[in-house]
Design a protein around this motif. Structure first.
Motif, short mmCIF file in Angstrom:
data_model
loop_
_atom_site.label_atom_id
_atom_site.label_comp_id
_atom_site.label_asym_id
_atom_site.label_seq_id
_atom_site.Cartn_x
_atom_site.Cartn_y
_atom_site.Cartn_z
N GLU A 66 -39.69 -16.49 -26.51
CA GLU A 66 -39.34 -15.11 -26.17
C GLU A 66 -40.07 -14.08 -27.04
O GLU A 66 -40.22 -12.92 -26.63
CB GLU A 66 -37.82 -14.91 -26.29
N TRP A 67 -40.50 -14.48 -28.24
CA TRP A 67 -41.25 -13.56 -29.10
C TRP A 67 -42.51 -13.11 -28.36
O TRP A 67 -42.79 -11.90 -28.25
CB TRP A 67 -41.63 -14.25 -30.41
N LEU A 68 -43.25 -14.08 -27.83
CA LEU A 68 -44.49 -13.76 -27.12
C LEU A 68 -44.20 -13.14 -25.76
O LEU A 68 -44.93 -12.24 -25.32
CB LEU A 68 -45.35 -15.00 -26.98
N LEU A 131 -31.40 -12.00 -28.26
CA LEU A 131 -31.75 -13.40 -28.06
C LEU A 131 -30.67 -14.24 -28.74
O LEU A 131 -30.38 -14.03 -29.92
CB LEU A 131 -33.11 -13.71 -28.68
N GLU A 132 -30.08 -15.16 -28.02
CA GLU A 132 -29.01 -15.95 -28.61
C GLU A 132 -29.58 -16.99 -29.56
O GLU A 132 -30.60 -17.64 -29.28
CB GLU A 132 -28.19 -16.63 -27.51
N ASP A 133 -28.92 -17.14 -30.72
CA ASP A 133 -29.38 -18.08 -31.74
C ASP A 133 -28.25 -18.92 -32.31
O ASP A 133 -28.39 -19.50 -33.39
CB ASP A 133 -30.11 -17.33 -32.86
N GLY A 134 -27.14 -18.98 -31.58
CA GLY A 134 -26.00 -19.75 -32.04
C GLY A 134 -24.97 -18.95 -32.80
O GLY A 134 -23.88 -19.44 -33.10
N SER A 135 -25.30 -17.72 -33.13
CA SER A 135 -24.36 -16.85 -33.84
C SER A 135 -23.36 -16.25 -32.86
O SER A 135 -23.69 -16.01 -31.69
CB SER A 135 -25.11 -15.74 -34.57
N ASP A 136 -22.14 -15.98 -33.32
CA ASP A 136 -21.15 -15.30 -32.48
C ASP A 136 -20.82 -13.91 -33.03
O ASP A 136 -19.83 -13.30 -32.64
CB ASP A 136 -19.88 -16.14 -32.35
N THR A 137 -21.67 -13.40 -33.92
CA THR A 137 -21.45 -12.08 -34.49
C THR A 137 -21.56 -11.01 -33.42
O THR A 137 -22.49 -11.01 -32.61
CB THR A 137 -22.48 -11.79 -35.60
N ASP A 141 -23.38 -2.14 -28.51
CA ASP A 141 -24.42 -1.41 -27.77
C ASP A 141 -25.68 -2.26 -27.60
O ASP A 141 -26.81 -1.81 -27.86
CB ASP A 141 -24.78 -0.10 -28.48
N ALA A 142 -25.51 -3.50 -27.18
CA ALA A 142 -26.64 -4.40 -26.96
C ALA A 142 -26.43 -5.16 -25.66
O ALA A 142 -25.30 -5.34 -25.19
CB ALA A 142 -26.77 -5.37 -28.13
N ARG A 143 -27.55 -5.60 -25.09
CA ARG A 143 -27.53 -6.35 -23.84
C ARG A 143 -28.13 -7.74 -24.07
O ARG A 143 -28.82 -7.97 -25.06
CB ARG A 143 -28.31 -5.61 -22.76
N SER A 144 -27.86 -8.64 -23.14
CA SER A 144 -28.40 -9.98 -23.22
C SER A 144 -29.83 -10.00 -22.68
O SER A 144 -30.06 -9.64 -21.52
CB SER A 144 -27.55 -10.96 -22.42
N TYR A 145 -30.78 -10.43 -23.50
CA TYR A 145 -32.16 -10.55 -23.05
C TYR A 145 -32.25 -11.50 -21.86
O TYR A 145 -32.86 -11.18 -20.83
CB TYR A 145 -33.03 -11.07 -24.21
#
Length: 530
Positions: A66-68, A131-137, A141-145
């Motif tokens: 997803e970075w690229l 981008l999900e990385d296993g964190s549940d924090t 005001d953010a959306r799911s990539y």
């Protein structure tokens, strides 16, 4: 009409070889057609958040596909990207995002969460894709990539792009807050990304990228973080040349795991960042030469930090099919500027300059080859526009000589030998002034690391009542050696005033995750040791 714009060039290659494997990153395996479609969807998701030509998109993530995707997407919209160091604190992250004026941020949930307490100080940042990385924090005001990408259209953005579109590189340097180096995309492509060919002359027409890709690319493995120039430059060299790009997506450099991926994917070119990556590879392969089948590996591309001669020798011995180890010299302000050749008689790194490179004196005149004069490493021609939002530093680094020629001063100090090659001494910011004599850290480090018992070393200046500063070295070893034995060894190649007066042994010399020297840590260690 297509231009030497990175998005245009990528689309030309994707159309030429749509079914060829483009990107491998962990479990992700994408053909050129699939990567293009994902980037188109990401572009639509960014555009829905108001991103358009001239805007900036910050990327805050470890290495992953997803970075690229996000970077290609931004370029498709004629937006620039801001490479954000994932090791920054909340204050450092806020500085980069605020300084760049980023409108959007694509980042891993746990990393973006660091900004929760300072989002109110970032009025320009209006669109955040997680981008999900296993964190549940929780990140407000953010959306799911992934959800936004999945719902978006795979159609390409209908827009005419230009080689003048911006390519930004945020660099921390050795002192001060991170600053953004601004390039024209076309200049970046030709100075740092191979110009469409990993080997041979650069392409002369954008459409020629299709011919190069159709002829067949290489399998190129990148291990450096994409947040740094050394990583992202090679990625674009691969993607604009039709190669299969493999990126190491681990959270740290795991030597055995990296070599396992290289074996599985049949890597032909592999990038390493100096001794920080090359030395553990050499250690593993020397200890167990049959641990991995790396017969496909033809080229090791080293950059970002110095690679010691003994490490290169062991790699050459362990990899019988290896054709060459390419040492590159350059930086965010100059691109890839010189190629490494054999060291000088004292073991100092030497580089053959590319066109437009020179070592300049204080009057911006090229120094005389074969003299003992020391100057600053510089480039003319295709160089950056300047630093983003910083006219003072721009004026100091990007200078014009008496003949009206504009130069970019990288900050590395060097001599020029009789053959016209540059002998690297080190960064001007790390020079030790001892009794009026200037000592360059990397020159002394080269001498110290030439001792067979030394594993790694960093040289710094510490306060001295008589001489102002004295030379100190922080050393890790792989064998038995005393401080006096190290000094005696250094005296065989260095003038007396350059020989370290203080020698501090440590279990491990600390470097940054990309292998660069951590002189702040080294100085603190030397001062604490007394």
């Amino acid at each position: 009409m297509p231009s030497f714009n990175l998005a245009d060039l990528f689309e030309i290659v994707a159309d030429a070889v749509p079914d060829n494997l483009a990107l491998v990153a962990g479990d992700a395996r994408l053909t050129y057609a699939e990567l293009d479609a994902r980037a188109n969807k990401a572009a639509a998701a960014l555009a829905a958040g108001g991103v358009g030509p001239g805007d900036r998109v910050a990327i805050l993530s470890y290495n992953r596909a997803e970075w690229l995707e996000a970077q290609i997407a931004a370029f498709k919209l004629r937006a620039g990207t801001v490479n954000v160091n994932y090791r920054y604190t909340a204050g450092e992250l806020a500085h980069v995002i605020a300084d760049s004026g980023a409108k959007a941020l694509v980042g891993e949930r746990s990393l973006v969460a660091r900004l929760n307490g300072v989002r109110g100080t970032l009025p320009d940042l209006t669109h955040v894709l997680l981008l999900e990385d296993g964190s549940d924090t929780e990140v407000p005001d953010a959306r799911s990539y992934e959800e936004d990408v999945a719902a978006a259209s795979p159609d390409r953005v209908a827009i005419e792009r230009s080689g003048d579109d911006l390519f930004m590189l945020y660099t921390g340097g050795t002192t001060g807050l991170p600053k953004g180096v601004v390039w024209r995309a076309e200049d970046m492509f030709f100075t740092a990304m191979g110009g469409g060919r990993m080997i041979g002359d650069p392409i002369t027409r954008p459409e020629e990228a299709a011919e190069v890709a159709a002829a067949g690319g290489l399998t190129i493995m990148v291990n450096a973080p994409l947040m740094h120039a050394a990583g992202v430059w090679i990625c674009w060299a691969a993607l604009t040349g039709g190669s299969k790009l493999v990126i190491w997506s681990g959270r740290s450099f795991d030597t055995a795991a990296v070599l396992g991926v290289a074996q599985a994917e049949g890597a032909q070119v592999m990038s390493l960042v100096g001794d920080a990556m090359a030395r553990p590879v050499a250690d593993l392969l020397t200890a167990d030469p049959k641990a991995f089948d790396l017969s496909s590996l033809l080229v090791l591309a080293c950059g970002g930090s110095a690679t010691s001669p003994d490490v290169k020798a062991r790699l050459n011995a362990a990899l019988p099919n290896l054709m060459t180890i390419l040492d590159a010299m350059g930086g965010s302000e100059t691109g890839v500027a010189a190629a490494g050749i054999e060291p000088d008689e004292f073991g100092n790194a030497r580089f053959a300059p590319r066109e437009g490179m020179a070592v300049l004196d204080e009057n911006l005149k090229p120094i005389t080859p074969g003299s003992d004069d020391i100057g600053v490493f510089a480039r003319k021609g295709r160089i950056p526009i300047g630093y983003w939002n910083d006219p003072v530093k721009t004026a100091a680094t990007f200078v014009t000589d008496a003949d009206g020629v504009r130069w970019s001063l990288q900050g590395d100090m060097a001599r020029v030998d009789a053959e016209g090659n540059m002998v690297l001494l080190g960064r001007g910011s790390t020079v030790v002034n001892t009794g009026g004599e200037k000592v360059y850290a990397e020159e002394v480090e080269t001498a110290v690391k030439a001792h067979p018992a030394v594993y790694d070393a960093l040289v710094v200046g510490v306060p001295d009542e008589r001489f102002g500063q004295r030379v100190a070295v922080v050393v890790s070893t792989s064998g038995e050696v005393t401080a006096e034995e190290l000094r005696d060894h250094c005296r065989t190649t260095l003038a007396g005033y350059k020989v370290p007066r203080d020698v501090h042994f440590v279990p491990e010399v600390q470097r940054t995750p990309t292998g660069k020297a951590d002189y702040k840590w080294a100085k603190a260690t030397a001062l604490e040791a007394g």
